[in-house]
Design a protein around this motif. Structure first.
Motif, PDB file in Angstrom:
ATOM      1  N   SER A 167      35.430  46.753  38.876  1.00  0.00           N
ATOM      2  CA  SER A 167      36.509  46.303  39.750  1.00  0.00           C
ATOM      3  C   SER A 167      37.048  44.944  39.323  1.00  0.00           C
ATOM      4  O   SER A 167      38.256  44.720  39.357  1.00  0.00           O
ATOM      5  N   VAL A 168      36.154  44.043  38.928  1.00  0.00           N
ATOM      6  CA  VAL A 168      36.627  42.766  38.378  1.00  0.00           C
ATOM      7  C   VAL A 168      37.405  43.018  37.100  1.00  0.00           C
ATOM      8  O   VAL A 168      38.454  42.410  36.844  1.00  0.00           O
ATOM      9  N   ARG A 169      36.889  43.944  36.285  1.00  0.00           N
ATOM     10  CA  ARG A 169      37.617  44.318  35.070  1.00  0.00           C
ATOM     11  C   ARG A 169      39.012  44.819  35.406  1.00  0.00           C
ATOM     12  O   ARG A 169      40.002  44.449  34.761  1.00  0.00           O
ATOM     13  N   ASN A 170      39.121  45.696  36.413  1.00  0.00           N
ATOM     14  CA  ASN A 170      40.428  46.231  36.790  1.00  0.00           C
ATOM     15  C   ASN A 170      41.389  45.120  37.196  1.00  0.00           C
ATOM     16  O   ASN A 170      42.567  45.138  36.838  1.00  0.00           O
ATOM     17  N   ALA A 171      40.883  44.149  37.965  1.00  0.00           N
ATOM     18  CA  ALA A 171      41.742  43.043  38.390  1.00  0.00           C
ATOM     19  C   ALA A 171      42.233  42.237  37.196  1.00  0.00           C
ATOM     20  O   ALA A 171      43.408  41.860  37.118  1.00  0.00           O
ATOM     21  N   LEU A 172      41.330  41.969  36.240  1.00  0.00           N
ATOM     22  CA  LEU A 172      41.700  41.160  35.081  1.00  0.00           C
ATOM     23  C   LEU A 172      42.517  41.955  34.062  1.00  0.00           C
ATOM     24  O   LEU A 172      43.492  41.456  33.494  1.00  0.00           O
ATOM     25  N   GLN A 173      42.103  43.198  33.833  1.00  0.00           N
ATOM     26  CA  GLN A 173      42.729  43.989  32.773  1.00  0.00           C
ATOM     27  C   GLN A 173      44.092  44.531  33.176  1.00  0.00           C
ATOM     28  O   GLN A 173      44.961  44.719  32.336  1.00  0.00           O
ATOM     29  N   PHE A 174      44.287  44.771  34.478  1.00  0.00           N
ATOM     30  CA  PHE A 174      45.506  45.438  34.921  1.00  0.00           C
ATOM     31  C   PHE A 174      46.484  44.533  35.654  1.00  0.00           C
ATOM     32  O   PHE A 174      47.554  45.001  36.044  1.00  0.00           O
ATOM     33  N   PHE A 175      46.153  43.254  35.858  1.00  0.00           N
ATOM     34  CA  PHE A 175      47.104  42.399  36.584  1.00  0.00           C
ATOM     35  C   PHE A 175      48.377  42.186  35.773  1.00  0.00           C
ATOM     36  O   PHE A 175      49.431  41.861  36.330  1.00  0.00           O
ATOM     37  N   THR A 176      48.303  42.377  34.459  1.00  0.00           N
ATOM     38  CA  THR A 176      49.488  42.196  33.619  1.00  0.00           C
ATOM     39  C   THR A 176      50.439  43.387  33.704  1.00  0.00           C
ATOM     40  O   THR A 176      51.592  43.274  33.281  1.00  0.00           O
ATOM     41  N   ILE A 177      49.976  44.525  34.252  1.00  0.00           N
ATOM     42  CA  ILE A 177      50.835  45.710  34.270  1.00  0.00           C
ATOM     43  C   ILE A 177      52.033  45.538  35.205  1.00  0.00           C
ATOM     44  O   ILE A 177      53.175  45.767  34.790  1.00  0.00           O
ATOM     45  N   PRO A 178      51.849  45.140  36.471  1.00  0.00           N
ATOM     46  CA  PRO A 178      53.052  44.908  37.292  1.00  0.00           C
ATOM     47  C   PRO A 178      53.940  43.813  36.721  1.00  0.00           C
ATOM     48  O   PRO A 178      55.170  43.892  36.812  1.00  0.00           O
ATOM     49  N   LEU A 179      53.326  42.783  36.124  1.00  0.00           N
ATOM     50  CA  LEU A 179      54.134  41.740  35.494  1.00  0.00           C
ATOM     51  C   LEU A 179      54.960  42.315  34.349  1.00  0.00           C
ATOM     52  O   LEU A 179      56.137  41.975  34.164  1.00  0.00           O
ATOM     53  N   GLY A 180      54.330  43.207  33.562  1.00  0.00           N
ATOM     54  CA  GLY A 180      55.043  43.818  32.443  1.00  0.00           C
ATOM     55  C   GLY A 180      56.182  44.707  32.886  1.00  0.00           C
ATOM     56  O   GLY A 180      57.265  44.700  32.290  1.00  0.00           O
ATOM     57  N   TYR A 181      55.964  45.493  33.940  1.00  0.00           N
ATOM     58  CA  TYR A 181      57.042  46.343  34.450  1.00  0.00           C
ATOM     59  C   TYR A 181      58.212  45.501  34.958  1.00  0.00           C
ATOM     60  O   TYR A 181      59.384  45.816  34.700  1.00  0.00           O
ATOM     61  N   LEU A 182      57.889  44.439  35.690  1.00  0.00           N
ATOM     62  CA  LEU A 182      58.955  43.553  36.167  1.00  0.00           C
ATOM     63  C   LEU A 182      59.691  42.898  35.009  1.00  0.00           C
ATOM     64  O   LEU A 182      60.924  42.867  34.975  1.00  0.00           O
ATOM     65  N   ALA A 183      58.920  42.381  34.058  1.00  0.00           N
ATOM     66  CA  ALA A 183      59.536  41.698  32.918  1.00  0.00           C
ATOM     67  C   ALA A 183      60.349  42.663  32.074  1.00  0.00           C
ATOM     68  O   ALA A 183      61.475  42.346  31.646  1.00  0.00           O
ATOM     69  N   GLY A 184      59.800  43.859  31.815  1.00  0.00           N
ATOM     70  CA  GLY A 184      60.515  44.829  30.999  1.00  0.00           C
ATOM     71  C   GLY A 184      61.820  45.258  31.632  1.00  0.00           C
ATOM     72  O   GLY A 184      62.874  45.277  30.982  1.00  0.00           O
ATOM     73  N   GLY A 185      61.767  45.613  32.932  1.00  0.00           N
ATOM     74  CA  GLY A 185      63.005  46.013  33.602  1.00  0.00           C
ATOM     75  C   GLY A 185      64.017  44.899  33.686  1.00  0.00           C
ATOM     76  O   GLY A 185      65.215  45.108  33.459  1.00  0.00           O
ATOM     77  N   ALA A 186      63.548  43.691  34.019  1.00  0.00           N
ATOM     78  CA  ALA A 186      64.467  42.549  34.132  1.00  0.00           C
ATOM     79  C   ALA A 186      65.071  42.187  32.779  1.00  0.00           C
ATOM     80  O   ALA A 186      66.265  41.844  32.690  1.00  0.00           O
ATOM     81  N   LEU A 187      64.270  42.235  31.721  1.00  0.00           N
ATOM     82  CA  LEU A 187      64.787  41.888  30.389  1.00  0.00           C
ATOM     83  C   LEU A 187      65.817  42.900  29.908  1.00  0.00           C
ATOM     84  O   LEU A 187      66.820  42.534  29.297  1.00  0.00           O
TER      85      LEU A 187
END
Length: 436
Positions: free
Chosen positions: A352-372
């Motif tokens: 679960s700690v891994r999921n928080a660390l490993q996957f927190f960049t995914i929503p950021l990436g979706y936001l950044a990708g769509g916005a860019l």
């Protein structure tokens, strides 16, 4: 030969029941996800709008993962999986009801995706630990290959089946198939799977914050595992930007469209399937870290570049094949490394700690990708004069901005791989004996 293969998987009957039915349910969910991307892009034509669907799914997953692992370790794994899957199915049923009455809107989908993501926060660590409870340590490699194989089949079949069902019966028919696959998985989980209890379930109950802290402490004391997780977090940032930009590229460019998007996704799944079959049958590699690093470097240096510079379906499909062919080997060896270095009684909280660390960049990436794509790359390409160098490289018209972003993603992905390849802590995972 077949007797040797049979011997390698002997005693895994309960795992096969769980694996096959959960994979079927995952296929139904993936079909719905694909259909929703097509439906939402048809409604608004915005990469950011479709990307927000995934943001809403991942945001609660990332925010609550640390505490969900602590709770998941205490709870009965089978009941946890069943309850979470049932709640996610209820959300899908709500979407079907809203669609049937003509009231389904993007706001509804954002809310329902957020609830489904919350349920997945508890379901995922329970599912990961369930595999460890059903499988002996010496069969981890084979089982990881099978899980990669099922993921590949889902990737292959989901766009094909979703496109066919969507064309025949619309979004409602796709959702109905999803609910049917859930019913099969739920029945198998209730009637055919029994999981042994862990020490965390039967022992004294620690405070939730203390259990969550134990997962953080474990990673702080095992820097190789921590660095490996951070490496995957950086890769996930690039991958989620890729996912946000892919519909904008393939649904907009000449020679693209829904069929092109489905074929590219299908090629990715076929490549995954071939790679997964190879992993399932091949012996364990001498260096798991080398496989992980090499697979991601090859993927990042091929697919994004070909999607960026390609002008038609053959090149896009080739890029998809090259980008996904080695990913099953990466996933399988990553899975084995984590299972060998994390004690089973700690896996729920550490995962679960891994999921928080490993996957927190995914929503950021979706936001950044769509916005860019919507706010930077497309306007930039539209402002270029005729026959400019950028037009010669990435083409003209809608979709050229997404192609520009893919060129940037190629450089970002390669740079990430080369940076983490220098981590001595990651390489040291192969030097230490597995934890008992």
């Amino acid at each position: 030969m077949f007797s040797k293969i049979k011997a390698r998987y002997r005693g895994l009957g309960p795992f096969f029941v769980l694996w096959s039915t959960q994979s079927l349910s995952a296929l139904g969910s993936a079909m719905t996800s694909f259909a929703l991307v097509v439906w939402s892009y048809q409604q608004w034509g915005s990469a950011l709008s479709t990307g927000l669907l995934s943001v809403c799914s991942y945001a609660p997953y990332v925010a609550l993962s640390i505490f969900s692992g602590a709770l998941s370790d205490r709870w009965d794994k089978r009941k946890t999986m069943l309850l979470c899957d049932s709640a996610a199915a209820f959300c899908t049923l709500c979407a079907l009801a809203l669609l049937s009455t003509g009231r389904l809107a993007m706001g509804h989908l954002y809310l329902l995706n957020a609830v489904s993501g919350l349920m997945n926060t508890f379901q995922q660590p329970a599912s990961d630990v369930a595999v460890s409870l059903l499988v002996p340590r010496e069969q981890y490699h084979q089982v990881s290959g099978l899980r990669a194989l099922s993921n590949s089949l889902v990737t292959v079949l989901a766009p094909i089946l979703a496109s066919a069902v969507f064309a025949f019966g619309g979004l409602g028919a796709v959702i109905a198939v999803d609910l049917s696959t859930f019913a099969v998985a739920a029945a198998a989980l209730c009637l055919a799977v029994r999981l042994p209890h862990t020490a965390a379930e039967t022992g004294p109950r620690e405070p939730t914050w203390q259990v969550a802290k134990a997962g953080l402490v474990f990673l702080a004391q095992n820097r190789g595992v921590l660095h490996l997780i951070l490496f995957l977090a950086a890769i996930n940032l690039t991958a989620s930007m890729y996912n946000a930009a892919l519909p904008a590229l393939l649904l907009s460019r000449a020679g693209g469209g829904e069929v092109a998007l489905g074929l590219v996704n299908t090629c990715a799944g076929l490549a995954n399937l071939v790679g997964s079959a190879a992993v399932s049958l091949a012996p364990a590699p001498k260096s798991r870290v080398r496989v992980i690093m090499g697979a991601l470097l090859f993927s990042m240096s091929t697919e994004n570049l070909l999607l960026s510079l390609g002008r038609g379906l053959p090149v896009w499909c080739l890029g998809s094949v090259l980008g996904w062919l080695c990913i099953p080997a990466m996933n399988a060896n990553l899975d084995v490394l984590l299972r060998l270095h994390i004690p089973v009684e700690m896996q729920g909280r550490v995962y679960s700690v891994r999921n928080a660390l490993q996957f927190f960049t995914i929503p950021l990436g979706y936001l950044a990708g769509g916005a860019l794509v919507d706010g930077v790359c497309e306007p930039l390409m539209a402002a270029q004069p005729a026959c400019s160098p950028l037009h010669l490289l990435f083409g003209e018209g809608k979709g050229a901005g997404a192609a520009l972003l893919f060129f940037f993603l190629a450089a970002l992905g390669v740079g990430t791989c080369l940076l983490f390849r220098r981590s001595r802590a990651i390489w040291a995972l192969e030097e230490r004996p597995p934890r008992r």
